[in-house]
Design an enzyme around this catalytic site. Structure first.
Site, PDB file in Angstrom:
ATOM      1  NE  ARG A   1      39.566  37.872  51.872  1.00 44.05           N
ATOM      2  CZ  ARG A   1      38.506  38.345  51.627  1.00 44.05           C
ATOM      3  NH1 ARG A   1      37.812  37.671  50.516  1.00 44.05           N
ATOM      4  NH2 ARG A   1      37.773  39.216  52.364  1.00 44.05           N
TER       5      ARG A   1
ATOM      6  CD1 TRP B   1      45.623  44.981  49.879  1.00 44.17           C
ATOM      7  CD2 TRP B   1      44.414  46.367  51.191  1.00 44.17           C
ATOM      8  NE1 TRP B   1      45.338  46.250  49.094  1.00 44.17           N
ATOM      9  CE2 TRP B   1      44.686  47.124  49.687  1.00 44.17           C
ATOM     10  CE3 TRP B   1      43.530  46.987  51.659  1.00 44.17           C
ATOM     11  CZ2 TRP B   1      44.203  48.327  49.198  1.00 44.17           C
ATOM     12  CZ3 TRP B   1      42.989  48.231  51.353  1.00 44.17           C
ATOM     13  CH2 TRP B   1      43.255  48.957  50.164  1.00 44.17           C
TER      14      TRP B   1
ATOM     15  CG  ASN C   1      38.272  41.308  56.221  1.00 47.92           C
ATOM     16  OD1 ASN C   1      38.716  42.337  55.588  1.00 47.92           O
ATOM     17  ND2 ASN C   1      37.404  40.450  55.376  1.00 47.92           N
ATOM     18  N   GLY C   2      38.460  44.086  57.977  1.00 49.44           N
ATOM     19  CA  GLY C   2      37.566  45.070  58.036  1.00 49.44           C
ATOM     20  C   GLY C   2      38.017  46.376  58.388  1.00 49.44           C
TER      21      GLY C   2
ATOM     22  CE  LYS D   1      41.002  42.153  34.154  1.00 46.61           C
ATOM     23  NZ  LYS D   1      40.315  43.196  35.160  1.00 46.61           N
TER      24      LYS D   1
END
Length: 612
Positions: free
Chosen positions: A27, A76, A102-103, A489
């Protein structure tokens, strides 16, 4: 984006937090940090730029941090570059409130200006520091305690957040708030766990609570209490997670992605068996009745990334089997479109995590417009699962690698089954065709296994072309949809620039990019379009392309044209995407390995995009 964990109990918190973060590193891995508290002693905060292993080395795998209550974060980056200063946790200057998040707080600049006027200063560029200090501001101004301060902050914050905090006056307790970002809480043997996603706590408990939008949670004394934004205590039921703890481990594979590629036969089989009973499709668990299906006049499929490519493939299947019109929309565009949805519409939202921010917003918009909504998701109790009118759960199990494989394959299967059932219920295929298609679905897991048995040829090809700078995928119909996923991918984990084009569009511009040695991968499985696609292959070959052909057994003439050919088993042409995608997943994987890259955690990407 970002992973958060929390623990309060009787054992040392830091090792538990680091173990949880290791399960959530998909994440975010720009930086990581811990805040641990030992009783009434001041909280200790440790942060590091880079991957989690740096933080683990700094803390001797947590042994250097003493305390049984703590929170952790793997980042992140959104607001502010990756750095120790911008890493979480953040705190008020006096360490009264410490938190991770987170956000995205959309009005963080407005709040920052307000807090600056009230005497607060800021060390980082992050919106998270603003959120933590806003909670501190309300805590000190009104003296109403953590629940009151959090509720007041929630009324001022715009955006998305899963935030957990510790207060100096309440040792051993963790508080959390949520809006539009995932958060789960588990309780076991008098200890409490909090995380962004199930894998982080699966080894400790299988019974979890999903924190709802605009809810507050208090973890203390081995139990969890929930409150709404009006500060009223509310009751919630826990959900049992069916995944095995081993499902979130590598089990001897070098990377999670390779493990998950090999898990596809099982995942596809489980997803088929979830809806096929005694040789017939049963959508009662989805909640779609025959009356519902018969009353639908228009379908919209809304998704992001690989899930969008699933929608592209499923569109061809539904439109061939039924008279329904299908539109496939990118969620990030759909949510801002000023269009009126047709009456009697079904909006299908596809998302592995069930937390994708744009997809969730699109679902809410569709629901508010009066459309019926159906979520195809992999995570029980996720936001999209809770918000949609109906839910089709795929049974992929936990998917850890950032690049999706088995979730994509299960989403395709769900789409096939919906298409078959819609066609039969609406009288557009007869009983014999209905049973034939279901029987053909049942052959797919074994055929995927056959493809995986021949993966060494793909590995050889990838090693040969690891230095390539550009690649192009071409195909028609369902093959074009497969090419889109194959291209994604390749680019997301091998960092090779790749594009997918509908083969018939080559003459409208893309063919100018072809020169000597350019790698072109042609997907040629649709027999009705075989000759036309072959003519496109001739076009690029004559301009110097190195040509890889991907086709079905029996189409051996491809070898006369392509420099390298990969064969897949035959099945009904509507289902060939499920087989054709497997060699392309392997190609992306082996290219990344050949280049020595981090397969499971590609740069700049996170598994679940929970912010816009």
């Amino acid at each position: 984006m970002c992973g958060i964990v929390g623990f309060t109990g009787r054992r040392q918190a830091a090792p538990v937090l680091l173990d949880g973060l290791s399960k959530l590193e998909y994440r975010g891995y720009d930086s990581a940090g811990l805040a641990v508290r030992n009783g009434s002693a001041p909280v200790e905060v440790v942060k590091a730029k880079g991957k989690l292993k740096i933080l683990m080395e700094m803390t001797d795998s947590g042994a250097a941090l003493d305390g049984c209550c703590g929170i952790g974060h793997t980042r992140w980056a959104t607001h502010g570059e990756p750095s120790v200063t911008n890493a979480h946790p953040h705190s008020s200057d006096d360490l009264n409130v410490v938190g991770v998040h987170n956000g995205i707080i959309e009005n963080y600049q407005e709040l920052r200006d307000k807090l600056t006027k009230s005497g607060y200063s800021f060390k980082s560029q992050t919106d998270t520091e603003v959120g933590v200090k806003l909670v501190d501001y309300y805590y000190k101004k009104y003296n109403g305690g953590p629940i009151d301060a959090l509720a007041r902050a929630m009324t001022r914050i715009r955006g998305s957040y899963a935030m957990e905090l510790m207060f100096a006056d309440f040792p051993g307790e963790i508080y959390a708030i949520r809006k539009d970002s995932p958060m789960i809480i588990g309780v076991s043997d008098g200890e409490c766990y909090l995380a962004s996603d199930v894998p982080a706590i699966l080894k400790y408990t299988r019974n979890v609570y999903y924190v709802g939008d605009l809810e507050i949670a208090k973890l203390a004394d081995g139990k969890v209490s929930f409150y709404n934004i009006d500060r009223e205590e509310i009751q919630k039921e826990s959900v049992e997670i069916k995944w095995d703890a081993e499902a979130a481990e590598k089990n001897g594979y070098e990377h999670f992605m390779l493990k998950e590629i090999h898990e596809q036969p099982r995942a596809v089989r489980d997803t088929i068996n979830s809806a096929v009973k005694d040789g017939r499709i049963d959508l009662s668990s989805v909640g779609l009745s025959d009356k519902d299906i018969a009353g639908i006049d228009q379908i919209y499929i809304v998704a992001c990334g690989s899930a969008y490519h699933v929608g592209m493939a499923v569109q061809y299947v539904i439109e061939e089997l039924t008279s329904l019109s299908v539109r496939v929309e990118l969620a990030s565009e759909f949510r801002y479109r000023k269009m009126k949805l047709k009456d009697n519409s079904l909006v299908i939202i596809i998302s592995q995590s069930g937390e994708t921010a744009d997809s969730l917003a699109a679902l809410k918009m569709a629901r508010d417009s009066g459309a019926k909504t159906l979520g195809i998701v992999n995570v029980v109790g996720s936001s999209i699962a809770r918000e949609a009118d109906n839910v089709f759960y795929t049974l992929a199990g936990p998917e850890i690698s950032v690049a999706t494989t088995k979730a994509y394959s299960c989403q395709l299967i769900a789409g096939y089954m919906l298409a078959i059932q819609f066609a039969f219920v609406r009288g557009e295929i007869d009983e014999a065709e209905y049973l034939r298609l279901i029987a053909e679905l049942d052959t797919l897991p074994h055929k995927i296994e056959r493809i995986l048995e021949d993966k060494e040829r793909i590995q050889w090809f990838a090693a040969k072309f690891a230095a390539v700078k550009d690649a192009f995928f071409i195909g028609r119909g369902i093959d074009y949809a497969v090419g889109l996923e194959g291209s994604l991918k390749m680019k997301e984990i091998s960092y090779i620039h790749s594009e997918a084009y509908a083969a018939g569009e080559l003459k409208h511009g893309p063919i100018s990019l072809i020169e000597n040695g350019t790698l072109v991968i042609s997907v040629v499985t649709q027999q009705a379009l075989y000759e036309k696609t072959v003519s496109n292959m001739v076009e690029v070959k004559s301009r110097g392309a190195y040509l890889m052909g991907l086709t079905c057994y029996g189409n051996y003439g491809i070898e006369d044209l392509a420099d390298f050919t990969v064969y897949i088993p035959n099945t009904d042409h509507l289902f060939l995407a499920s087989l054709a995608v497997i060699p392309l997943q392997l190609l992306g994987y082996y290219l990344s390995c050949a280049k020595g890259l981090d397969v499971d955690k590609p740069r700049n990407l996170a598994k679940s995009v929970t912010v816009e």
